[in-house]
Design a protein around this motif. Structure first.
Motif, PDB file in Angstrom:
ATOM      1  N   SER A  27       4.606   1.518  -6.136  1.00  0.00           N
ATOM      2  CA  SER A  27       4.956   2.756  -5.424  1.00  0.00           C
ATOM      3  C   SER A  27       5.972   3.505  -6.262  1.00  0.00           C
ATOM      4  CB  SER A  27       5.547   2.429  -4.054  1.00  0.00           C
ATOM      5  OG  SER A  27       4.560   1.885  -3.221  1.00  0.00           O
ATOM      6  N   ASN A  84      -3.906  11.846 -13.674  1.00  0.00           N
ATOM      7  CA  ASN A  84      -3.902  10.890 -14.781  1.00  0.00           C
ATOM      8  C   ASN A  84      -5.005   9.834 -14.638  1.00  0.00           C
ATOM      9  OD1 ASN A  84      -2.484   8.075 -15.829  1.00  0.00           O
ATOM     10  ND2 ASN A  84      -2.184   9.798 -17.193  1.00  0.00           N
ATOM     11  N   GLU A  91       6.700  12.480  -3.244  1.00  0.00           N
ATOM     12  CA  GLU A  91       7.390  12.723  -4.517  1.00  0.00           C
ATOM     13  C   GLU A  91       6.408  13.120  -5.631  1.00  0.00           C
ATOM     14  OE1 GLU A  91      10.497   9.856  -5.381  1.00  0.00           O
ATOM     15  OE2 GLU A  91      10.817   9.471  -3.259  1.00  0.00           O
TER      16      GLU A  91
HETATM   17  C1  LIG Z   1       6.002  10.185  -9.029  1.00  0.00           C
HETATM   18  S1  LIG Z   1       4.311   9.968  -8.906  1.00  0.00           S
HETATM   19  C2  LIG Z   1       4.183   9.537  -7.173  1.00  0.00           C
HETATM   20  C3  LIG Z   1       2.899   8.807  -6.922  1.00  0.00           C
HETATM   21  C4  LIG Z   1       2.701   8.309  -5.490  1.00  0.00           C
HETATM   22  N1  LIG Z   1       2.819   9.378  -4.550  1.00  0.00           N
HETATM   23  C5  LIG Z   1       3.706   7.219  -5.197  1.00  0.00           C
HETATM   24  O1  LIG Z   1       4.644   7.504  -4.460  1.00  0.00           O
HETATM   25  O2  LIG Z   1       3.521   6.104  -5.712  1.00  0.00           O
HETATM   26  C6  LIG Z   1       3.629  11.616  -8.938  1.00  0.00           C
HETATM   27  C7  LIG Z   1       2.115  11.660  -8.919  1.00  0.00           C
HETATM   28  O3  LIG Z   1       1.705  13.024  -8.839  1.00  0.00           O
HETATM   29  C8  LIG Z   1       0.587  13.180  -9.682  1.00  0.00           C
HETATM   30  N2  LIG Z   1       0.447  14.583 -10.084  1.00  0.00           N
HETATM   31  C9  LIG Z   1       1.367  15.383 -10.656  1.00  0.00           C
HETATM   32  N3  LIG Z   1       0.840  16.605 -10.911  1.00  0.00           N
HETATM   33  C10 LIG Z   1      -0.456  16.561 -10.484  1.00  0.00           C
HETATM   34  C11 LIG Z   1      -1.521  17.485 -10.461  1.00  0.00           C
HETATM   35  N4  LIG Z   1      -1.390  18.727 -10.951  1.00  0.00           N
HETATM   36  N5  LIG Z   1      -2.683  17.116  -9.920  1.00  0.00           N
HETATM   37  C12 LIG Z   1      -2.854  15.858  -9.438  1.00  0.00           C
HETATM   38  N6  LIG Z   1      -1.885  14.920  -9.441  1.00  0.00           N
HETATM   39  C13 LIG Z   1      -0.701  15.270  -9.945  1.00  0.00           C
HETATM   40  C14 LIG Z   1       0.876  12.294 -10.865  1.00  0.00           C
HETATM   41  O4  LIG Z   1      -0.282  12.043 -11.620  1.00  0.00           O
HETATM   42  C15 LIG Z   1       1.444  11.073 -10.143  1.00  0.00           C
HETATM   43  O5  LIG Z   1       0.384  10.270  -9.749  1.00  0.00           O
END
Ligand SMILES: C[S@@+](CC[C@H](N)C(=O)[O-])C[C@H]1O[C@@H](n2cnc3c(N)ncnc32)[C@H](O)[C@@H]1O
Ligand SMILES: C=C(CC[C@@H](C)[C@H]1CC[C@H]2C3=CC[C@H]4[C@H](C)[C@@H](O)CC[C@]4(C)[C@H]3CC[C@]12C)C(C)C
Length: 357
Positions: free
Chosen positions: A93, A156, A200
């Motif tokens: 997470s 990703n 987040e």
């Molecule tokens: C900090 S991680 C949080 C992941 C998940 N919500 C967690 O709490 O484990 C942020 C996530 O947002 C995704 N993300 C950021 N920009 C994105 C975009 N434009 N489209 C899809 N996913 C995105 C990233 O790939 C990543 O998986």
């Protein structure tokens, strides 16, 4: 004891100790990803260092990261570089949660995730969206807790593979699905989800209105959306150079195109058509500090630094992983300072409803 036996005994002890240091030592949530497996995600090992330099070049031209079309690639590069280190040193997470006395970090994380889905009032069998799902730690906790079907999206590809493998291993692949895509233009039908959440993640969007509008589009009328946002608070003073340094440090170590002030969040939600049901900064006391976990890990981060340096030197970890680790090491300090000063929160919660027209 003859010298051969002595040598064998010493080698066994040193080898065993090294093995424990590299693979065994760590909290329960760290097990599953060992330092030996650190990679650059979907980037080939010889290109990790170049990609790290490319990541930093975005900040040399700050206007670049304001260009909407460049941000997803910049965020994708970031997650190729950090995903393994996050899993190894934090768990599945990728978010913070308030500390809860008497509960482990893992339990506090799960509770923070369940709070989100409980707000959505979903029933077993409903279909909900996880916008920015990482490797799916929250998705699995939420599906197991609510029995809803969760569809996650992440920019990703490496995270998609990791999330799918974890879902299968946890026996939750019938409830959890993951797609690779941009949450600013999702491959989903209008009005097709019974609820949505993001944890987040929307902080990576250059314009919050664009991701909120897209989430609004795919939600059914009457359904709810909850988000935990990264924000600056009322304690932030843009004239204070220490405050500015902390916020810039947080942005640079976390692939953020620019943190927003918390007053902007409900305004943006209303602008795209949502009714704002509730807003609350979950970091505010009596909640216990979310940054305690970061501070308490400092000794482990030093150990990790030594380990990553040795593994890179031995050619086991790709070149560049040391730099990425160092960047996160520095980021951890900026985040803790953001928590100590109260100028930053990673859990400004907003609950919205898509009105029934
Ligand atoms: C900090 S991680 C949080 C992941 C998940 N919500 C967690 O709490 O484990 C942020 C996530 O947002 C995704 N993300 C950021 N920009 C994105 C975009 N434009 N489209 C899809 N996913 C995105 C990233 O790939 C990543 O998986
Ligand atoms: C929501 C986001 C990510 C939040 C956190 C999950 C991560 C922010 C900083 C990360 C870390 C900092 C220090 C690392 C340490 C040096 C290493 O040895 C082990 C991993 C860390 C603890 C790492 C883990 C994840 C974070 C806490 C952002 C990106 C929007």
């Amino acid at each position: 004891m003859d010298s051969v036996t002595l040598l064998c005994t010493i080698s066994l002890i040193v080898g065993g100790g090294l093995y424990y240091f590299i693979c065994g030592y760590g909290s329960a949530e760290r097990k599953g990803k060992s330092a030996m497996d650190l990679s650059g995600g979907s980037i080939s090992r010889e290109k990790v260092e170049d990609n790290y330099n490319q990541y930093w070049s975005f900040f040399k031209k700050p206007k670049e990261i304001e260009k909407k079309e460049d941000v997803p690639a910049f965020v994708d590069t970031f997650y190729n570089l950090v995903t393994d280190i996050y899993e190894w040193g934090w768990g599945q997470s990728f978010h913070f949660s308030p500390s809860i006395p008497g509960k482990s970090d893992k339990e506090a994380t799960r509770i923070h995730e369940e709070v989100a889905v409980d707000l959505l009032n979903v029933k077993p069998g409903d279909k909900i969206l996880d916008a920015g799902c990482g490797v799916g730690g929250p998705m699995r906790a939420i599906a197991a807790h609510s029995k809803a079907n969760v569809v996650g999206i992440t920019i990703n590809e490496y995270q998609v593979d990791r999330a799918k493998a974890h879902n299968k291993k946890a026996g939750l692949d019938s409830l959890c699905d993951v797609v690779c895509g941009n949450f600013l233009e999702m491959p989903f039908e209008d009005n097709s989800f019974d609820g949505a959440y993001s944890i987040e993640a929307t902080c990576h969007a250059p314009k919050l209105e664009e991701v909120y509008a897209e989430i609004y589009r795919v939600m059914k009328p009457g359904s709810l959306y909850v988000s935990y946002e990264w924000v600056t608070t009322n304690k932030y003073n843009g004239e204070n150079s220490e405050h500015r340094d902390i916020i810039i440090g947080i942005e640079r170590g976390n692939a953020l195109p620019g943190l927003r002030h918390y007053d902007q969040i409900p305004e943006i939600a209303k602008k795209v058509g949502f009714e704002v049901v509730q807003i609350k900064d979950l970091a505010i006391p009596p909640a216990k500090p979310w940054w305690d976990r970061l501070k308490m890990g400092r000794i482990a981060y030093w150990r990790n630094h030594v380990l990553v340096t040795v593994l890179t030197w031995l050619g086991i970890a790709p070149k560049g992983v040391v730099d990425v680790h160092e960047m996160l090491f520095v980021t951890a300090d900026f985040l803790s300072r953001g928590g100590d000063t109260g100028i930053f929160s990673p859990m400004y919660m907003i609950l919205c409803r898509k009105p029934i027209k």
